[in-house]
Write a protein that holds these residues in place. Structure first.
Motif, PDB file in Angstrom:
ATOM      1  N   GLU A 164       0.831  -1.205   0.000  1.00 17.20           N
ATOM      2  CA  GLU A 164       0.000   0.000   0.000  1.00 17.20           C
ATOM      3  C   GLU A 164       0.867   1.258   0.000  1.00 17.20           C
ATOM      4  O   GLU A 164       0.550   2.235  -0.680  1.00 17.20           O
ATOM      5  N   ALA A 165       1.961   1.227   0.750  1.00 15.41           N
ATOM      6  CA  ALA A 165       2.871   2.378   0.787  1.00 15.41           C
ATOM      7  C   ALA A 165       3.526   2.595  -0.576  1.00 15.41           C
ATOM      8  O   ALA A 165       3.687   3.735  -1.018  1.00 15.41           O
ATOM      9  N   GLU A 166       3.893   1.518  -1.250  1.00 12.09           N
ATOM     10  CA  GLU A 166       4.489   1.640  -2.585  1.00 12.09           C
ATOM     11  C   GLU A 166       3.487   2.218  -3.577  1.00 12.09           C
ATOM     12  O   GLU A 166       3.846   3.054  -4.412  1.00 12.09           O
ATOM     13  N   LEU A 167       2.238   1.785  -3.485  1.00 14.52           N
ATOM     14  CA  LEU A 167       1.207   2.326  -4.371  1.00 14.52           C
ATOM     15  C   LEU A 167       0.967   3.808  -4.092  1.00 14.52           C
ATOM     16  O   LEU A 167       0.814   4.610  -5.019  1.00 14.52           O
ATOM     17  N   ALA A 168       0.949   4.168  -2.823  1.00 18.57           N
ATOM     18  CA  ALA A 168       0.759   5.575  -2.455  1.00 18.57           C
ATOM     19  C   ALA A 168       1.935   6.418  -2.937  1.00 18.57           C
ATOM     20  O   ALA A 168       1.745   7.542  -3.416  1.00 18.57           O
ATOM     21  N   GLU A 169       3.133   5.868  -2.836  1.00 21.26           N
ATOM     22  CA  GLU A 169       4.318   6.589  -3.307  1.00 21.26           C
ATOM     23  C   GLU A 169       4.258   6.799  -4.819  1.00 21.26           C
ATOM     24  O   GLU A 169       4.559   7.888  -5.316  1.00 21.26           O
TER      25      GLU A 169
END
Length: 163
Positions: free
Chosen positions: A54-59
């Motif tokens: 999820e953090a990678e997608l948000a980034e």
């Protein structure tokens, strides 16, 4: 003292030396602790992987948004330079007006129309027109001013549609 059935006088337990029994019990204890550690450690790993994904997608989304905003900024700067060139024409500062038109063209080269949802052909036609634009000293500046105003209005329109 009576001998217990498990130990004998020579220091053996269950027919094994005390060291062998201690080593075997230690090994069993280590294996039990290892199993417990693995069982506990596996619990949060999928949750952590999901959080990392999820953090990678948000980034990635934030990077795309930043790139889009930067492209929009270049477009807005180009428009501002065109408006300032119009003011320079009115003030009869033709050299400065031409510099601002060239700077505007440079800024427009940094605009990605796809990121902004613009028609690339519209932006390219504005770039091409500005590349050939040359403000000359003249008695009547109305034609040059009108042409520059028309280009600025077209750029403003396509930037507005991209919002």
């Amino acid at each position: 003292m009576a001998d217990s059935p498990r130990s004998s006088e020579d220091g053996q337990v269950f027919g094994l030396s005390k060291r062998a029994v201690f080593g075997a019990l230690s090994l069993v204890g280590v294996l039990i602790l290892l199993g417990v550690g693995i069982a506990i450690g596996r619990g949060p790993v999928p949750e952590l992987r999901e959080t990392a994904r999820e953090a990678e997608l948000a980034e990635a989304a934030a990077a795309d948004r930043a790139e889009s905003l930067e492209s929009r900024l270049h477009g807005e700067q180009a428009l501002t330079l065109l408006y300032r060139a119009l003011l320079d024409v009115d003030a009869r500062n033709f050299g400065i007006a031409n510099e601002r038109v060239r700077s505007s063209t440079t800024r427009l080269e940094q605009v990605d129309p796809v990121l902004l949802g613009m028609d690339p052909e519209d932006l390219e036609s504005i770039r091409a027109e500005l590349a050939t634009f040359d403000i000359r000293v003249a008695e009547d500046l109305a034609a040059q001013r009108a042409r520059l105003t028309a280009v600025a209005e077209r750029l403003n329109q396509i930037l507005g549609e991209a919002r």
